[in-house]
Structure formats: C-alpha cells, structure tokens
Write an enzyme that holds these catalytic residues in place. Structure first.
Site, PDB file in Angstrom:
ATOM      1  N   CYS A  16      23.806  48.700  36.432  1.00 34.33           N
ATOM      2  CA  CYS A  16      22.563  48.218  35.508  1.00 34.33           C
ATOM      3  C   CYS A  16      21.194  48.378  36.698  1.00 34.33           C
ATOM      4  O   CYS A  16      21.402  48.386  37.884  1.00 34.33           O
ATOM      5  CB  CYS A  16      22.911  47.009  35.260  1.00 34.33           C
ATOM      6  SG  CYS A  16      21.469  46.252  34.370  1.00 34.33           S
ATOM      7  N   SER A  66      19.139  46.298  36.955  1.00 34.76           N
ATOM      8  CA  SER A  66      18.984  45.235  37.775  1.00 34.76           C
ATOM      9  C   SER A  66      19.429  45.161  38.986  1.00 34.76           C
ATOM     10  O   SER A  66      18.757  44.687  39.915  1.00 34.76           O
ATOM     11  CB  SER A  66      19.465  43.952  37.189  1.00 34.76           C
ATOM     12  OG  SER A  66      18.658  43.432  35.917  1.00 34.76           O
ATOM     13  N   HIS A 100      17.095  47.218  41.137  1.00 34.92           N
ATOM     14  CA  HIS A 100      15.568  46.428  41.544  1.00 34.92           C
ATOM     15  C   HIS A 100      15.943  45.680  42.829  1.00 34.92           C
ATOM     16  O   HIS A 100      15.051  45.433  43.487  1.00 34.92           O
ATOM     17  CB  HIS A 100      15.334  45.374  40.573  1.00 34.92           C
ATOM     18  CG  HIS A 100      14.560  45.918  39.164  1.00 34.92           C
ATOM     19  ND1 HIS A 100      13.577  46.953  39.291  1.00 34.92           N
ATOM     20  CD2 HIS A 100      14.916  45.974  38.078  1.00 34.92           C
ATOM     21  CE1 HIS A 100      12.979  46.947  38.167  1.00 34.92           C
ATOM     22  NE2 HIS A 100      13.685  46.733  37.080  1.00 34.92           N
ATOM     23  N   HIS A 149      26.654  42.480  37.885  1.00 34.68           N
ATOM     24  CA  HIS A 149      26.337  41.587  37.305  1.00 34.68           C
ATOM     25  C   HIS A 149      26.798  41.666  35.755  1.00 34.68           C
ATOM     26  O   HIS A 149      26.727  40.700  35.033  1.00 34.68           O
ATOM     27  CB  HIS A 149      25.138  40.723  37.324  1.00 34.68           C
ATOM     28  CG  HIS A 149      24.238  41.815  36.811  1.00 34.68           C
ATOM     29  ND1 HIS A 149      23.704  43.154  37.427  1.00 34.68           N
ATOM     30  CD2 HIS A 149      23.369  42.199  35.535  1.00 34.68           C
ATOM     31  CE1 HIS A 149      23.004  43.661  36.725  1.00 34.68           C
ATOM     32  NE2 HIS A 149      22.835  43.333  35.573  1.00 34.68           N
ATOM     33  N   CYS A 161      25.706  42.284  29.939  1.00 44.83           N
ATOM     34  CA  CYS A 161      24.531  42.597  30.102  1.00 44.83           C
ATOM     35  C   CYS A 161      23.712  43.391  29.257  1.00 44.83           C
ATOM     36  O   CYS A 161      22.921  42.633  28.504  1.00 44.83           O
ATOM     37  CB  CYS A 161      24.050  42.810  31.697  1.00 44.83           C
ATOM     38  SG  CYS A 161      22.421  43.146  32.121  1.00 44.83           S
TER      39      CYS A 161
HETATM   40 ZN    ZN Z   1      22.070  44.186  33.744  1.00 45.87          ZN
END
Ligand code: ZN
Ligand code: ZN
Length: 365
Positions: free
Chosen positions: A38, A40, A43, A59, A165
């Site tokens: 993902c 995220s 990041h 996650h 997610c």
């Molecule tokens: Zn995610």
C-alpha cells in the site's frame, strides 16, 4: 520469524529473521497468509511520515489466529481474521460513539508498540517497531486482540487482506462517510488501490455519473473496468472543466481525493457543484497544506470533509465487505494484479510506485 523491515528511509526493505515473543494479556498471535502493498507503507519508506526505525511495515492483511493471550474473547484459535490498522480502547468518547477508528484511548503509548509500551519483536535483542501495532509483512504477527476481526472462512486470503485497508477506505468513503445517493454524480481523483475502490463503491451506491481521473491511461482503463462512466487524463485535460461539461455545467455532487495532496484537495473542492461535498480520502504527507477558498465554500455552500479508514467500523464492516465480495457485488479479484513472495516485496513497491498494478499482494505461509 521472517519479516520485511525498514531500517533506514529511502532504502529497500530487508527480509530479516526476528525473535518474537508470544502474546501477552489482551494480545493474539496470527499466522499471516496475505498482505497488500500500500502507498501508506511507501510514505514511511520515503520519509513522508517520519517514524522511528527499525520497523516492520505492512498494515493491510489477513491470517489465521494461532495463539491467544490471557483474557482474549473476540477471536479463537483457527479463526480467519482481517487486521485493522487502528487499535481501540472500547471506552473513550469515540469508542462509545462507535467511531473506533478515531479512538484516543491509547494515545499514551506509541502507535508502533503494544499497549504496555513494549515491543514483541526483536533483532539481536533490540526492539523492532510494528507499523500500526501490527506490521503485517511478517510470517507471524503478535498484536492487540481488538486489531483482528474474524470473517467467513470461504473468503480467499488475498481478498481478505485488501479489505483491511484499500477496500475499506475506498468503499467505506462512499457508503459510510459520504453516503452517496443513488443517481448522483461524482469525481474520483487518483485511480490507485483506494481510488478504484471509491469507483466500485460508487457503482454499489447507484451513482449515475462516475468520473475517474488520473495521470496514467492504464489506471483509467482499470477505472472503467470497475464502473467509471467517464475518464479524464489530468495530464492532458482540465479536470474541473471536463467535470462541469459532464454535469450540465454544475460540477459533481461529490468529489473524492484519493491521492492526498494540496492540489488535489483544491481540485476536489473546485469540481463539486454548489451544495456539493468534497471528501479527502488519501493520507497526505505531514507538511502538505491546501489553499482552499473560504469564499467559494460560503457562497457555494460547499462541504469539505476528511475520512479516515473510510469512516468504517472494522468490527462490523469487514464482514459486510466480505459478504459483498463473495456475492460479487464488489470485485476484489480484478483489483489484485500481482502476487509476490515475501522476498519479492521491493519489486512490489517498485510496481506500486510506477503505477503498473492496481494492487499487489504478498502471499505468506
Ligand atoms: Zn493502506
Ligand atoms: Zn477508544
């Protein structure tokens, strides 16, 4: 126990053999079966979200409960579970309202350690952090028990993983947060894992006009496959003008920013009609600001809101999304472009960041 660990920003994840302690009171151990790749995670890798390292990333995942700590009653051994990336205390003001995603009850301990402040994984005796208290790019995860939700056992593992997610965030933003009305028009900015799920959430909600924009034509093709009625290449066309042309000059009823940037937030607000609702879905970097026009909001009675995790209630909505997936009312199969082994994970991030895949999933165990 092998896991993918970030040891320094802007470096590849390393597959390391970590020491793992068993679950303490209120915790579970889960054998991870599938974990999605993902933005995220990216990041954190690229330093947009500065977090203490080393950290096991991941996650968006699903697995089987293999061990329970003392006092755990929400799941049992053998349950198939989807991880929630938000822990919750069960009794703060937000938990009391059913908004567990906003829980403030565990703010006294870091979001990458267990609730007692200690770590369950170590490398050469030194603690290793777990992203969102889970860190699912791991063969096994020990985490707070409320961060796993049991779901039906016929749900394929890769599908279960992405519900945790991107599906929850995208579909949830439409059906739980914005509560899009049948017949409405909407714009989706960004057609990655979250944006494509906004598109299919919009189709599920009965939206009439679903306009998807992105900079990459291959992602616009994905968006069409998931139900977009119109697409805009934002690199070649003026998005706001095209949206107005497609909506009798008014603008869209809703616009979703699935990217998480200053410019895209303003674009969402500009693209909605008077009385419309712009929704910020993608999570921006910590320093991002958006120059919104208060005058435009007042005169146009425009609404701008943020939604975290699609404003879902994981304990209830993971099961709803699992049923919708099994009934083929949302399409998770077509979202998963690629699967990887754990040691191919850096290739997974390369393909994610070049826009080559809708979603890639690491398969484990
Ligand atoms: Zn995610
Ligand atoms: Zn709480």
């Amino acid at each position: 126990m092998r896991a993918a660990v970030l040891t320094a920003i802007d470096t590849p994840l390393q597959i390391l053999d970590l020491e793992q302690e068993g679950p303490k009171a209120g915790e579970v151990r889960v054998a991870v079966k599938a974990a999605g790749v993902c933005m995220s995670d990216w990041h954190i890798i690229n330093g947009d979200w500065p977090l203490p390292l080393p950290m096991v990333l991941g996650h968006e995942a699903a697995g089987i409960v293999v061990e329970r700590g003392e006092g755990v009653s929400n799941v049992k051994q053998g349950d198939h579970v989807i991880f929630s990336f938000r822990s919750h205390c069960g009794h703060c003001r937000y938990c009391a309202e059913g908004r567990t995603v906003l829980c403030c009850g565990h703010n006294d301990t870091p979001r990458w350690r267990m609730h007692d402040g200690t770590a369950r994984v170590r490398l050469n005796g030194e603690p290793v952090n777990q992203m969102a208290r889970i860190g699912t790019f791991s063969e096994q995860v020990v985490c707070p028990a409320e961060q796993v939700v049991a779901v039906r056992k016929d749900l394929p593992w890769a599908h279960a993983a992405i519900i945790g997610c991107s599906v929850a965030t995208g579909v949830g933003a439409v059906i739980r947060h914005a509560q899009v009305k049948a017949g409405a028009s909407l714009l989706v900015i960004g057609c990655g894992g979250v944006g494509l799920n906004v598109v299919q959430g919009a189709r599920l909600a009965g939206a009439k006009t679903i306009i998807a924009c992105d900079l990459l034509d291959n992602k616009l093709d994905y968006a069409k496959a998931f139900g977009a009625t119109h697409t805009i290449n934002a690199g070649k066309e003026d998005v706001v003008k095209r949206v107005q042309d497609l909506t009798s000059g008014f603008g869209a009823d809703y616009a979703f920013d699935a990217i998480g940037g200053g410019q895209t937030a303003v674009m969402a607000l500009d693209a909605v009609a008077a009385g419309g609702h712009a929704i910020l879905v993608g999570i921006p970097g910590v320093t991002v600001k958006a120059p919104v026009s208060p005058m435009q909001m007042v005169y146009g009675e425009k609404k701008l809101t943020g939604t975290y995790y699609g404003s879902i209630r994981p304990a209830l909505d993971f099961a709803v999304l699992a049923d919708l997936a099994m009934e083929r009312r949302i399409d998770l199969e077509s979202l998963i472009s690629r699967t990887y082994a754990l040691d191919q994970i850096n290739e997974g991030f390369r393909l994610l960041t070049t826009g080559a895949v809708a979603r890639g999933v690491v398969m484990l165990n």
